[in-house]
Write an enzyme that holds these catalytic residues in place. Sequence first.
Site, PDB file in Angstrom:
ATOM      1  N   TYR A  51      27.174 -38.926  -9.329  1.00 16.12           N
ATOM      2  CA  TYR A  51      26.880 -38.106 -10.502  1.00 16.12           C
ATOM      3  C   TYR A  51      28.095 -37.988 -11.425  1.00 16.12           C
ATOM      4  O   TYR A  51      29.141 -37.487 -11.022  1.00 16.12           O
ATOM      5  CB  TYR A  51      26.413 -36.711 -10.097  1.00 16.12           C
ATOM      6  CG  TYR A  51      25.220 -36.662  -9.171  1.00 16.12           C
ATOM      7  CD1 TYR A  51      24.328 -37.741  -9.084  1.00 16.12           C
ATOM      8  CD2 TYR A  51      24.967 -35.551  -8.377  1.00 16.12           C
ATOM      9  CE1 TYR A  51      23.229 -37.695  -8.239  1.00 16.12           C
ATOM     10  CE2 TYR A  51      23.867 -35.492  -7.534  1.00 16.12           C
ATOM     11  CZ  TYR A  51      23.000 -36.570  -7.460  1.00 16.12           C
ATOM     12  OH  TYR A  51      21.922 -36.524  -6.609  1.00 16.12           O
ATOM     13  N   GLY A 198      12.435 -33.117  -6.600  1.00  9.78           N
ATOM     14  CA  GLY A 198      11.291 -33.478  -7.445  1.00  9.78           C
ATOM     15  C   GLY A 198      10.084 -32.589  -7.255  1.00  9.78           C
ATOM     16  O   GLY A 198       8.958 -32.987  -7.549  1.00  9.78           O
ATOM     17  N   ALA A 201       7.803 -32.067 -10.221  1.00  8.12           N
ATOM     18  CA  ALA A 201       7.219 -33.282 -10.816  1.00  8.12           C
ATOM     19  C   ALA A 201       7.579 -33.432 -12.286  1.00  8.12           C
ATOM     20  O   ALA A 201       6.709 -33.540 -13.157  1.00  8.12           O
ATOM     21  CB  ALA A 201       5.695 -33.296 -10.627  1.00  8.12           C
ATOM     22  N   LYS A 202       8.891 -33.416 -12.559  1.00  9.79           N
ATOM     23  CA  LYS A 202       9.412 -33.568 -13.929  1.00  9.79           C
ATOM     24  C   LYS A 202       8.856 -32.514 -14.882  1.00  9.79           C
ATOM     25  O   LYS A 202       8.618 -32.773 -16.062  1.00  9.79           O
ATOM     26  CB  LYS A 202       9.121 -34.973 -14.455  1.00  9.79           C
ATOM     27  CG  LYS A 202       9.840 -36.068 -13.674  1.00  9.79           C
ATOM     28  CD  LYS A 202       9.622 -37.435 -14.289  1.00  9.79           C
ATOM     29  CE  LYS A 202      10.427 -38.502 -13.539  1.00  9.79           C
ATOM     30  NZ  LYS A 202      10.238 -39.850 -14.104  1.00  9.79           N
ATOM     31  N   GLY A 203       8.633 -31.322 -14.371  1.00  8.02           N
ATOM     32  CA  GLY A 203       8.181 -30.215 -15.200  1.00  8.02           C
ATOM     33  C   GLY A 203       6.683 -30.065 -15.301  1.00  8.02           C
ATOM     34  O   GLY A 203       6.192 -29.065 -15.834  1.00  8.02           O
ATOM     35  N   LEU A 204       5.928 -31.020 -14.781  1.00  8.02           N
ATOM     36  CA  LEU A 204       4.467 -30.940 -14.841  1.00  8.02           C
ATOM     37  C   LEU A 204       3.932 -29.752 -14.044  1.00  8.02           C
ATOM     38  O   LEU A 204       2.860 -29.222 -14.335  1.00  8.02           O
ATOM     39  CB  LEU A 204       3.837 -32.235 -14.307  1.00  8.02           C
ATOM     40  CG  LEU A 204       3.965 -33.464 -15.200  1.00  8.02           C
ATOM     41  CD1 LEU A 204       3.550 -34.713 -14.440  1.00  8.02           C
ATOM     42  CD2 LEU A 204       3.114 -33.299 -16.453  1.00  8.02           C
ATOM     43  N   LEU A 205       4.678 -29.345 -13.006  1.00  9.70           N
ATOM     44  CA  LEU A 205       4.238 -28.242 -12.162  1.00  9.70           C
ATOM     45  C   LEU A 205       4.969 -26.946 -12.488  1.00  9.70           C
ATOM     46  O   LEU A 205       4.976 -26.009 -11.695  1.00  9.70           O
ATOM     47  CB  LEU A 205       4.442 -28.605 -10.685  1.00  9.70           C
ATOM     48  CG  LEU A 205       3.616 -29.814 -10.214  1.00  9.70           C
ATOM     49  CD1 LEU A 205       3.996 -30.216  -8.803  1.00  9.70           C
ATOM     50  CD2 LEU A 205       2.119 -29.515 -10.290  1.00  9.70           C
TER      51      LEU A 205
END
Length: 303
Positions: A51, A198, A201-205
Amino acid sequence: MKKRKLGHSDLYVTELGLGCMSLGTDERHAQSIIEAALEEGINYFDTADLYDFGVNEEIVGKALKNVREHVIIATKAGNRWNQDRSGWTWDPSKAYIKEAVKQSLKRLGTDYIDLYQLHGGTIDDPIDETIGAFEELVSEGVIRYYGISSIRPNVIREYVAKSHIISVMMQYSILDRRPEEVALPLLAEHGVSVVTRGSLAKGLLSDRVLDKATGKGYLDYSYEELLNVLPRLKESVGAGRSFTEVALQYNLANPAVASVVAGASSVEQIRSNATAVRGRALTDEEVALIKELTKASVYGEHR
């Protein structure tokens, strides 16, 4: 915040860990997020030498210096940056791991690492050699325990059979239930903990739900399927609670999971995640309903 035992170790990690990759390189901003995490009771901080070319480890180490004995620092190795930093190559060799750990210790400003993880891995790696490197580091007192970061069932099986790993970090969420087929039952059976990433889910949840949906969909969900399943999930199990809470509690409902590692790019985000983890656990009925509404996907490769 509640803690769970990490595998067969004496480490007890908070149910929410801070994924440090998203902290950025502004030291003051990153420190404010880490301090907020500490205020929320979080004791588990996950970084990697990959990172920001190691700058992330430096920032994390400096911010945690005064509480070092009270926190669990996890970092990773195996990815070697090219000299021009244009990319990296995979190197799980014993020689590289034993050199990489020295550099991580220096950047973190500590003389030991609580959890040292292989940052990936394939079935074609010299797995016995890699395990040997980690075992030597444990015996030398440089690291306390080791684990792997992998989603590949064939790799996970090898390490479960041959090593003393205490944890596996893997992507797992309501929209990515692939670990449920093989990895989670196998690891639970052998007392190896799962640390998830994750989970949103990339902000979907998250509570923004469809704001994050794109025409590309997500994994094996088409955009149209997301438009159908996400509102149904929110209506059926998200009533009266945040969708973030539902998503993180779904991970914590699996007995193999010790901690949900979530990134945060703001103080507000870390506080929101902490509130979600402290929320109400999902009932067996709610877990069953989530599984009914979503896909029980499986890994097509790396069997």
